[in-house]
Structure formats: C-alpha cells, structure tokens
Design an enzyme around this catalytic site. Structure first.
Site, PDB file in Angstrom:
ATOM      1  N   GLU A 113      15.738 -11.711 -66.978  1.00 38.87           N
ATOM      2  CA  GLU A 113      14.868 -11.878 -68.140  1.00 38.87           C
ATOM      3  C   GLU A 113      13.524 -12.375 -67.635  1.00 38.87           C
ATOM      4  OE1 GLU A 113      15.459 -13.761 -72.452  1.00 38.87           O
ATOM      5  OE2 GLU A 113      15.199 -15.283 -70.911  1.00 38.87           O
ATOM      6  N   ARG A 125      16.517  -5.613 -73.826  1.00 43.19           N
ATOM      7  CA  ARG A 125      15.980  -6.246 -75.026  1.00 43.19           C
ATOM      8  C   ARG A 125      14.531  -6.631 -74.780  1.00 43.19           C
ATOM      9  NH1 ARG A 125      17.232 -12.270 -77.314  1.00 43.19           N
ATOM     10  NH2 ARG A 125      16.084 -12.111 -79.278  1.00 43.19           N
ATOM     11  N   TYR A 148      11.272  -8.471 -76.731  1.00 48.62           N
ATOM     12  CA  TYR A 148      10.982  -9.271 -77.925  1.00 48.62           C
ATOM     13  C   TYR A 148       9.792 -10.192 -77.687  1.00 48.62           C
ATOM     14  CZ  TYR A 148      13.793 -12.775 -75.402  1.00 48.62           C
ATOM     15  OH  TYR A 148      14.302 -13.624 -74.459  1.00 48.62           O
ATOM     16  N   ASP A 208       8.649 -13.823 -78.033  1.00 49.05           N
ATOM     17  CA  ASP A 208       9.292 -15.125 -78.130  1.00 49.05           C
ATOM     18  C   ASP A 208       8.338 -16.166 -78.703  1.00 49.05           C
ATOM     19  OD1 ASP A 208      11.316 -16.937 -77.940  1.00 49.05           O
ATOM     20  OD2 ASP A 208      11.263 -17.135 -75.769  1.00 49.05           O
ATOM     21  N   GLU A 268       8.869 -11.077 -73.819  1.00 51.86           N
ATOM     22  CA  GLU A 268       9.975 -11.220 -72.874  1.00 51.86           C
ATOM     23  C   GLU A 268      10.744  -9.910 -72.825  1.00 51.86           C
ATOM     24  OE1 GLU A 268      12.508 -14.559 -72.849  1.00 51.86           O
ATOM     25  OE2 GLU A 268      10.994 -15.954 -73.598  1.00 51.86           O
ATOM     26  N   THR A 326      16.849  -7.354 -69.109  1.00 50.57           N
ATOM     27  CA  THR A 326      17.497  -6.115 -68.691  1.00 50.57           C
ATOM     28  C   THR A 326      18.908  -6.031 -69.259  1.00 50.57           C
ATOM     29  OG1 THR A 326      18.564  -6.971 -66.687  1.00 50.57           O
ATOM     30  CG2 THR A 326      16.254  -6.288 -66.508  1.00 50.57           C
TER      31      THR A 326
END
Length: 211
Positions: free
Chosen positions: A14, A64, A66, A68, A74, A77
C-alpha cells in the site's frame, strides 16, 4: 527441526502519495490561486477510471485506489504470491494515478496557465513522522498453539522469533532515512532536513516517537 516446506507467501503493498500542483514554465505566468493539496487531490480523483462514482475504488485487477483522510491518494495492490506479480501490481497503480493526474492537468490548463500535478510516493509527513508498510502474517494455528500439534512452537517461541526478525531487519537491509547533523534526537534534526550525507537513521521512527 521441522521438515514441512513453507507454503506460498501472500504479499501486498500500500503506497501513500503526496500531491503537489506546480506551475509549468515561469511562476509569473501562473495565477496565484493554484490549487492547494485538498483541491489538487479532488481534481485528480475527478478523473478516476470510468464507471466509479466515489473516491474509493475497488479495481478489476484486485487493487484498491482511494482518497484517504488528509487529502492524499493511496493505492493498495491485490494480494500476490510472487514478487513479479507484486511489482506489476504496484506499477499498475502508479500508472493509473499518473494518467489521472495528466487528465486533471489538461482540464485545469483549459481554465488557466499550464500546471503539472506531482504525485510523490513517500513515508514521511510534513512534521517528520514516518510510516511504513502495513504487515500481516498468516500462520497455521499449530505454530501458535503447541497443544494443537506436536510440532507446534507455541506463542512465546513464535513471537520471540518474529520480534527478533523485526528488530534486526532495519540493520540487515539498511532501512531508514537521512538525518541532518548526526544522530537525531528530539530536535529539528529528527525531521531529516539538511545534508542527506550527514547521517543515516536505521530506525526512522525512533527519533519522532514520543512517550
């Protein structure tokens, strides 16, 4: 010694990105009302992949993407069982964000002088606090509870090995960040400003932790 071969290791990454909107060309050619961080991040996510309405996207590749808290993008994987897949997943996320930033810059250039959005992958915030990857470890129950299996090591033994690994890993792999003026204490030096060759902190979180 156990003869059981280890199973496949599932890994993921991430990455948090800082956002900056900068002028293209001479600063005098750009209006003073450049988007701040929150506005810049919102403009980038306005150009998210087609088919999504929110700023929290679960992508077809299993990743994902998004926005934050704190107005920073962010990308997480999908879970991978090989380093090659993990690198491909990570690069895919960076490519998606780069394309979003380019579309945002094109749209903004139609309203004012040309700008460029910079997405900076980093692990240090503006106050000098550091953060790293989230780590989760999936192990068989027998590894934690010696009563369930004759080969079980028990929680105490397992945690002793794990904590030793986590404590020595920064030294073994050279993890850390630059510090100014030698070993950092609770001062401005702990924020890593200045000459990057002055010193290297193997434990990047230690100088900024407070009791």
């Amino acid at each position: 010694m156990s003869t059981i071969a280890p199973g496949p290791r599932v890994t993921g990454l991430e990455t948090e990105f800082g956002v900056l909107c900068a002028p293209v060309g001479t600063p005098e050619a750009v209006k003073a009302d450049l988007p701040d961080v929150e506005r810049a991040a919102a403009l980038i996510f306005r150009h998210r992949p087609v088919g999504y309405r929110s700023t929290n996207l679960f992508l077809p590749n299993g990743g994902r993407l998004y926005l934050d808290i704190g107005a920073h993008p962010e990308y997480a994987t999908a879970e991978c069982v090989s380093v090659r897949d993990l690198v491909a997943q990570d690069q895919a996320g960076r490519a998606i964000l780069a394309a979003m930033a380019e579309r945002a810059a094109t749209g903004l250039a139609q309203e004012r002088a040309p700008v460029r959005f910079h997405l900076l992958a980093n692990n240090t915030d503006s106050a000098g606090h550091t953060y790293g990857c989230h780590e989760s470890y999936s192990v068989p129950r027998s590894l934690l509870d010696a009563t369930d299996h004759p080969a079980g090591a028990g929680t105490d033994t397992t945690m002793a090995v794990l904590t030793s690994f986590l404590a020595t890993r920064p030294v073994l792999v050279g993890s850390g960040r630059s510090l100014a003026g030698g070993p950092a204490g609770p001062s401005e030096d702990s924020r890593g400003a200045g000459d990057e060759e002055a010193a290297w902190g193997l434990s990047p979180r230690a100088p900024t932790c407070r009791p």
